[in-house]
Design an enzyme around this catalytic site. Structure first.
Site, PDB file in Angstrom:
ATOM      1  N   LEU A 228       5.481   8.385  16.330  1.00  0.00           N
ATOM      2  CA  LEU A 228       4.190   7.718  16.348  1.00  0.00           C
ATOM      3  C   LEU A 228       3.341   8.177  17.534  1.00  0.00           C
ATOM      4  O   LEU A 228       3.738   8.043  18.686  1.00  0.00           O
ATOM      5  CB  LEU A 228       4.397   6.198  16.396  1.00  0.00           C
ATOM      6  CG  LEU A 228       3.114   5.356  16.480  1.00  0.00           C
ATOM      7  CD1 LEU A 228       2.266   5.555  15.238  1.00  0.00           C
ATOM      8  CD2 LEU A 228       3.466   3.892  16.662  1.00  0.00           C
ATOM      9  N   ASP A 229       2.166   8.718  17.236  1.00  0.00           N
ATOM     10  CA  ASP A 229       1.178   9.114  18.243  1.00  0.00           C
ATOM     11  C   ASP A 229       1.723  10.109  19.262  1.00  0.00           C
ATOM     12  O   ASP A 229       1.252  10.168  20.393  1.00  0.00           O
ATOM     13  CB  ASP A 229       0.624   7.882  18.970  1.00  0.00           C
ATOM     14  CG  ASP A 229      -0.230   7.015  18.050  1.00  0.00           C
ATOM     15  OD1 ASP A 229      -0.858   7.572  17.141  1.00  0.00           O
ATOM     16  OD2 ASP A 229      -0.252   5.797  18.251  1.00  0.00           O
ATOM     17  N   GLU A 230       2.712  10.897  18.868  1.00  0.00           N
ATOM     18  CA  GLU A 230       3.295  11.851  19.802  1.00  0.00           C
ATOM     19  C   GLU A 230       3.249  13.279  19.283  1.00  0.00           C
ATOM     20  O   GLU A 230       3.939  14.161  19.793  1.00  0.00           O
ATOM     21  CB  GLU A 230       4.739  11.456  20.141  1.00  0.00           C
ATOM     22  CG  GLU A 230       4.848  10.124  20.886  1.00  0.00           C
ATOM     23  CD  GLU A 230       6.270   9.782  21.275  1.00  0.00           C
ATOM     24  OE1 GLU A 230       7.136  10.681  21.210  1.00  0.00           O
ATOM     25  OE2 GLU A 230       6.518   8.623  21.643  1.00  0.00           O
TER      26      GLU A 230
END
Length: 284
Positions: A228-230
């Site tokens: 997530l969001d990486e």
């Protein structure tokens, strides 16, 4: 010369002597005109090159498969080559309720500043349908209510199959995508989020930032992967704030940064300027 006559050659692999010489030599022999050429060698010895070229004065046609075969014959094995015609990309935008990023993309699309064709907008709410209808773009409301995450994504995939987009743009799409969905579009989903992550995870990040007295706010555009969001970061920017800014002020300022950063990232991706190296984006 029209963009339809231009091509972009993308090349990456282990660095070795003569790569630029061999590639440009092949293009020269075909009398192709190089418009732009950018290259970069990473500290680990990985070579990246983006070459934009067009047919020369003899107007020899650009035969992609034959040209790639010829290039592969003069460079070492292990080098990845991609040849793309310079053209607009076909995209689908996914949204929830926030309008600021979507509105920015719609305006840029309407004035031919997006380097892409928006084929459709998909949302799990119908909130933004009136806005999208003003631009004559199909809007698909696919509710997540009374569906598992997998069932909801299957419904979205059926809609996306109609359009076959080259990229998905998450313009503040506020649902976490499953690995199964992401795997359908490897390095082809682009997301925008506030740069407070991971410091301010969860609800009300601007309230959290206000309470900590932050001095900058910002936004990050990145490719989506299964973390997530990486995913690999494409573009970022920040804006200064101070103690006079309320949480609402910060949210307003943050939205302005988000929409600009997303547009900048899309321009880089749609112009074939982004390479992926592990979890890093190399931008030429």
């Amino acid at each position: 010369m029209a963009d339809s006559d231009k091509h972009i050659l993308l090349m990456d692999g282990p660095d070795t002597k003569g790569l630029i010489y061999h590639v440009t030599g092949v293009l020269f022999r075909h009398n192709f005109n190089i418009i732009h050429n950018d290259e970069y060698v990473s500290p680990s010895g990985q070579f990246f090159m983006r070459t934009e070229f067009e047919a020369g004065v003899t107007h020899e046609s650009i035969n992609g498969p034959e040209l790639l075969d010829e290039l592969r014959s003069v460079i070492p094995a292990g080098i990845t080559l991609r040849l793309n015609p310079k053209k607009k990309k076909n995209i689908v935008v996914m949204v929830t309720k926030e309008h600021h990023c979507l509105a920015e993309l719609l305006i840029r699309y309407a004035f031919d500043e997006l380097d892409a064709d928006i084929l459709a907008v998909v949302s799990n709410y119908n909130t933004l349908q009136p806005l999208v209808s003003k631009f004559g773009i199909p809007f698909h409301y696919i509710s997540h209510e009374h569906r598992t995450r997998e069932e909801h994504e299957e419904a979205i995939l059926r809609t996306l199959a109609i359009y076959q987009p080259e990229y998905l743009v998450l313009a503040k799409y506020m649902r976490v995508l499953t690995p199964g969905f992401v795997n359908h579009f490897p390095n082809r989903i682009i997301n925008i989020h506030h740069s407070f992550l991971p410091a301010f995870i969860g609800a009300n990040p601007y309230r959290q930032a206000y309470e900590r007295g932050v001095k900058i706010i910002g936004a990050t555009a990145h490719f989506v992967n299964n973390d997530l969001d990486e995913g690999p970061i494409i573009a970022q920017n920040v804006k200064g704030v101070d103690h006079r800014h309320t949480a609402a002020d910060m949210a307003t300022e943050g939205k302005d940064v988000e929409k600009i950063v997303l547009s900048q990232a899309l321009k880089l991706v749609f112009n074939d300027r982004v390479f992926i190296q592990g979890n890093r984006a190399i931008v030429l």
